[in-house]
Design a protein around this motif. Structure first.
Motif, short mmCIF file in Angstrom:
data_model
loop_
_atom_site.label_atom_id
_atom_site.label_comp_id
_atom_site.label_asym_id
_atom_site.label_seq_id
_atom_site.Cartn_x
_atom_site.Cartn_y
_atom_site.Cartn_z
N PRO A 70 0.83 -1.21 0.00
CA PRO A 70 0.00 0.00 0.00
C PRO A 70 0.87 1.26 0.00
N ASP A 71 0.34 2.32 -0.58
CA ASP A 71 1.12 3.55 -0.67
C ASP A 71 1.00 4.37 0.62
N LEU A 72 1.70 5.50 0.64
CA LEU A 72 1.74 6.33 1.84
C LEU A 72 0.35 6.83 2.22
N ALA A 73 -0.46 7.17 1.23
CA ALA A 73 -1.81 7.65 1.53
C ALA A 73 -2.62 6.58 2.26
N ALA A 74 -2.43 5.32 1.90
CA ALA A 74 -3.15 4.23 2.55
C ALA A 74 -2.71 4.07 4.00
N THR A 75 -1.40 4.04 4.22
CA THR A 75 -0.92 3.84 5.59
C THR A 75 -1.23 5.05 6.47
N THR A 76 -1.17 6.25 5.91
CA THR A 76 -1.48 7.45 6.68
C THR A 76 -2.95 7.45 7.11
N ARG A 77 -3.84 7.15 6.17
CA ARG A 77 -5.27 7.14 6.51
C ARG A 77 -5.58 6.01 7.49
#
Length: 332
Positions: free
Chosen positions: A306-313
């Motif tokens: 998963p990309d950074l947006a996925a892990t951040t959310r």
């Protein structure tokens, strides 16, 4: 891809002939969901947080690799996760804790793969509420449950909903089953907590994910390795075999022939009577074929990234979850 799927994703006009059946499907599914909203059907809550990993389309979207990644990620956040699954393709009627040496014909191919790879306890049952209670009874240290493919199982109360989309195929023609591939209308995506597009960009998603192929592994121990540039026959019984073909090509294999069966196909030795090796299959199919595998049969594992947006959310969502359940969830 079978004829029906071709119609869905290539948007053939003849699919419109099935729209009356899609209307009936909508009335039944929407009516059932309304009964839960009105409290006429009872929603049951487990004593620990529940995360749903599902989709609104039929077929493969990358849920299993993502669930494996999610198990690892939750452990880094201090949780002790467990997994429940319907056990599609299996024969289990009552809740069962999956063992790594179980038969996929009994417990289902995806639950068996999750039990072998995740390091988490996995319970299968057609009744996910019963599965969750059984899991907590057998493994009381579990403090968070992942429900594999349970988005439409509304009797189970959930804290977070994560939906996987195949960015390459999207929502097809956008119609409900059987005229299209949708289990629910596209507007359902607006109500979930996190939508992740697999293998490409989608305007419907909050974030993205890629699948990274690993090294081809033999089904039998001590069998010789399968090197890239080898000419192979490709075997798959998954929801989106075209994606697997692209993964095999990107890994450097030369595909001589493709042999695709329906998703969750219960492979038997007779299926391979006319095939000569080397064979390359998915890891999900490999768990069904080891009992009769040959030395030149291999599988290609994939890892979700998963990309950074996925892990951040997801991190933000877990922080909100802790505030609802208190500090005992997700702490060492």
């Amino acid at each position: 891809m079978n004829v029906l799927e071709q119609g869905w994703y290539q948007k053939h006009r003849w699919c419109a002939l099935l729209l009356p059946l899609s209307g009936l499907f909508y009335l039944l599914s929407a009516g059932r969901r309304l009964l839960y909203r009105l409290g006429l059907k009872k929603t049951e809550r487990l004593p620990v947080p529940v995360i749903i990993v599902g989709n609104i389309t039929v077929g493969g979207t990358g849920k299993t690799p993502f669930t494996l990644w999610l198990c690892d990620y939750l452990r880094t956040q201090g949780y002790t996760p467990g997994i429940i699954s319907r056990g599609y393709g299996g024969k289990v009627k009552a809740p069962r804790l999956v063992a790594e040496l179980d038969n996929a014909a009994l417990v289902g191919d995806e639950p068996l793969l999750l039990a072998q790879r995740s390091g988490c306890p996995v319970v299968v049952s057609p009744d996910r509420v019963a599965a969750g209670r059984f899991l907590l009874q057998k493994r009381p240290q579990v403090d968070l449950i992942i429900s594999d493919d349970g988005l439409q199982h509304y009797r189970l109360a959930r804290d977070l909903e994560i939906v996987l989309l195949d960015a390459q195929r999207g929502l097809g023609n956008g119609w409900l089953l059987p005229a299209g591939p949708l289990r629910e209308l596209p507007k359902r995506l607006a109500s979930v907590d996190l939508v992740i597009a697999n293998s490409g960009y989608s305007a419907l998603a909050h974030a993205g994910m890629t699948l990274q192929s690993g090294k081809a592994e033999p089904l039998l121990p001590d069998a010789p390795p399968l090197e890239p540039d080898t000419e192979i026959q490709l075997v798959a019984g998954i929801g989106n075999p075209g994606r697997f073909r692209r993964s095999a090509e990107l890994a450097g294999f030369k595909i001589k022939h493709c042999h695709f069966w329906p998703d969750h196909h219960p492979f038997q030795a007779d299926d391979f009577n006319m095939l000569s090796g080397p064979l390359l299959m998915t890891e999900k199919d490999a768990v069904k074929c080891r009992a009769f595998a040959k030395a030149d049969w291999h599988y290609l594992p994939v890892v979700a990234q998963p990309d950074l947006a996925a892990t951040t959310r997801l991190t933000t969502l877990l922080q909100q979850l802790r505030s609802r359940y208190g500090t005992q969830s997700g702490t060492d």
